[in-house]
Scaffold this motif. Structure first.
Motif, mmCIF file in Angstrom:
data_model
loop_
_atom_site.group_PDB
_atom_site.id
_atom_site.type_symbol
_atom_site.label_atom_id
_atom_site.label_comp_id
_atom_site.label_asym_id
_atom_site.label_seq_id
_atom_site.Cartn_x
_atom_site.Cartn_y
_atom_site.Cartn_z
ATOM 1 N N UNK A 1 6.769 4.003 9.245
ATOM 2 C CA UNK A 1 7.084 4.090 7.817
ATOM 3 C C UNK A 1 6.300 5.222 7.158
ATOM 4 N N UNK A 2 5.029 5.326 7.485
ATOM 5 C CA UNK A 2 4.197 6.390 6.914
ATOM 6 C C UNK A 2 4.746 7.770 7.258
ATOM 7 N N UNK A 3 5.165 7.950 8.503
ATOM 8 C CA UNK A 3 5.717 9.232 8.913
ATOM 9 C C UNK A 3 7.032 9.527 8.200
ATOM 10 N N UNK A 4 7.836 8.474 7.991
ATOM 11 C CA UNK A 4 9.079 8.657 7.267
ATOM 12 C C UNK A 4 8.847 9.100 5.837
ATOM 13 N N UNK A 5 7.870 8.492 5.193
ATOM 14 C CA UNK A 5 7.527 8.872 3.820
ATOM 15 C C UNK A 5 7.002 10.310 3.786
ATOM 16 N N UNK A 6 6.172 10.654 4.768
ATOM 17 C CA UNK A 6 5.619 12.012 4.837
ATOM 18 C C UNK A 6 6.714 13.040 5.002
ATOM 19 N N UNK B 1 0.829 -1.208 0.000
ATOM 20 C CA UNK B 1 0.000 0.000 0.000
ATOM 21 C C UNK B 1 0.863 1.258 0.000
ATOM 22 N N UNK B 2 2.009 1.186 0.685
ATOM 23 C CA UNK B 2 2.897 2.342 0.795
ATOM 24 C C UNK B 2 3.889 2.432 -0.365
ATOM 25 N N UNK B 3 3.885 1.420 -1.229
ATOM 26 C CA UNK B 3 4.835 1.425 -2.331
ATOM 27 C C UNK B 3 6.226 0.969 -1.948
ATOM 28 N N UNK B 4 6.330 0.248 -0.846
ATOM 29 C CA UNK B 4 7.622 -0.271 -0.383
ATOM 30 C C UNK B 4 7.744 -1.721 -0.825
#
Length: 434
Positions: free
Chosen positions: A423-428, A356-359
């Motif tokens: 991970x979401x926060x890192x991407x943000x 979902x996050x593209x990882x």
């Protein structure tokens, strides 16, 4: 320099589909989640510390109260009992029986306690007869402890053939499990052994050891398996695998302190070896040793006719006590089948969230070809490492492929959710995703 495939270049093939109904799957996941939530309380590091997301079980899990109690009991006996060694030796034999049961060995006597995986591998490697010009086959991503054991014999004329799987993975865009077909071009009539891990420590692929043994054991070729990432994590049946021998540490899936491992040698392989001489012969290996401990040099030395001849007298008895306690807990309380299913459910959840996050998640996706507990994320350690370790509070391993995360019986769905949030926060914040 080892080449590192990028996550974006890898795709995944599905070997099989899950035919369970959605409701049945949900009910089973709920049962497992509730069951293991109870046993998570036995691991204070994760159950009492909200600041840590421990995803490094494949390296060494945090200790637990089962192990703590066993070691505390051992120390109390050492402090207060006049001669606890009789009891400790009984515990050693019970641990041997439990470990044999854990891997479905033919008999407890097929198990020797060692210091670690390396000593177990080395014992078999040094006991295997060969002639100059003979060869062994390993893959280029095999664990160094197995490869170096074989390489040390090159000066005696043994050829070590490394199967180049990394270039194939880069070319095809896939990391796949190793099978007999992969190895066949490198095996000939001078091949004496194949050394391979059942579960790869770096990418987490579940190699087809049974197929490899079926193809090559009838030709008299030994199969020496490193099962350190398998025991206590996934169901393991060494008889069904058909291997010659297996070595493993007890500090990973069986949660023991470091310093204790085991070597399994099948009865058929032991017979094939003839009368193998361990690289270090210890008095514990000799079954006709005099009770007065005097050695008559003119008397025939009769060693145990099984794996026990590879044991040392002064093994880590405290490690054995821990092994007896946790292996029993694993077999009779946690349940090997439930542990495997639970770990698969966690890694599948993480894979879904990473998609979902593209990882990218490297390695095979289908259960029949991958470990239950390992996911390697295609994230650049130079970009993500400091953030995950520091602010994220995540414990993981960096390897040649990216960031390896791994789960244990103490892990939870909430650990996955918290990690995904990190991970979401890192991407943000703009951290790069390949």
């Amino acid at each position: 320099m080892v080449s590192r495939p990028l996550a974006s270049r890898y795709s995944f093939k599905h070997c099989s589909a899950n035919t369970s109904s959605s409701k049945d799957a949900t009910d089973e996941e709920k049962r497992l989640s509730e069951k293991f939530a109870v046993y998570r309380r036995l691991v204070p590091l994760v159950s009492q510390n909200e600041d840590v997301i421990f995803l490094n079980a494949a390296s060494a899990p945090p200790s637990n109260l089962i192990i703590h109690e066993a070691i505390t009991r051992y120390l109390a006996e050492a402090l207060y009992e006049e001669y606890p060694y009789t009891k400790w030796r009984e515990i050693r034999e019970e641990a041997r029986r439990l470990i044999a049961r854990c891997i479905n060995a033919e008999a407890p006597e097929t198990i020797a306690f060692t210091r670690d995986t390396t000593e177990g591998l080395g014992g078999f490697i040094r006991a295997m007869p060969f002639e100059p010009g003979d060869n062994v086959v390993v893959i280029d991503t095999e664990h160094p402890n197995q490869v170096y054991g074989w390489l040390a014999l090159r000066s005696a004329g043994l050829e070590v053939r490394q199967v180049p799987t990394i270039p194939t993975s880069e070319k095809n865009g896939q990391i796949t499990a190793i099978d007999a077909k992969t190895l066949r071009p490198y095996v000939d009539n001078r091949t004496r052994a194949i050394g391979i891990s059942s579960i790869s420590f770096d990418s987490g692929q579940l190699n087809d050891i049974a197929g490899i043994s079926s193809a090559f054991r009838p030709r008299g070729i030994h199969v020496l398996a490193d099962v350190s990432q398998h025991v206590g994590i996934a169901l393991l049946d060494v008889q069904a695998l058909g291997i010659s021998a297996a070595a493993f540490s007890l500090h990973k899936g069986l949660n023991c302190p470091t310093g204790i491992g085991a070597l399994y040698i099948s009865p058929a392989a032991f017979a094939q070896l003839g009368d193998p001489v361990p690289p270090i012969v210890n008095m514990a290996a000799v079954r006709n040793m005099s009770e007065d401990l005097l050695v008559d040099g003119g008397q025939e030395v009769k060693m145990f006719p099984d794996a026990r001849r590879f044991e040392h007298q002064n093994m880590s008895l405290v490690g054995v006590a821990a092994a007896e306690a946790f292996t029993r807990f694993y077999l009779e309380v946690l349940g090997p089948e439930d542990v495997e299913k639970y770990l698969y459910s966690l890694t599948e959840l993480l894979r879904t969230e990473c998609e979902r996050l593209g990882i990218g998640v490297l390695g095979p996706r289908e259960r029949s070809c991958r470990a239950p507990h390992i996911c390697v994320l295609g994230l650049e350690p130079e970009v993500w490492g400091a953030y995950l370790r520091g602010e994220g509070g995540v414990r993981f391993t960096v390897n040649r492929l990216g960031i390896r995360v791994s789960f244990g019986f103490f892990s939870s769905v909430d650990d996955v959710r918290r990690f995904v949030r990190v991970l979401e926060l890192g991407i943000a914040r703009g951290l790069h995703v390949v």
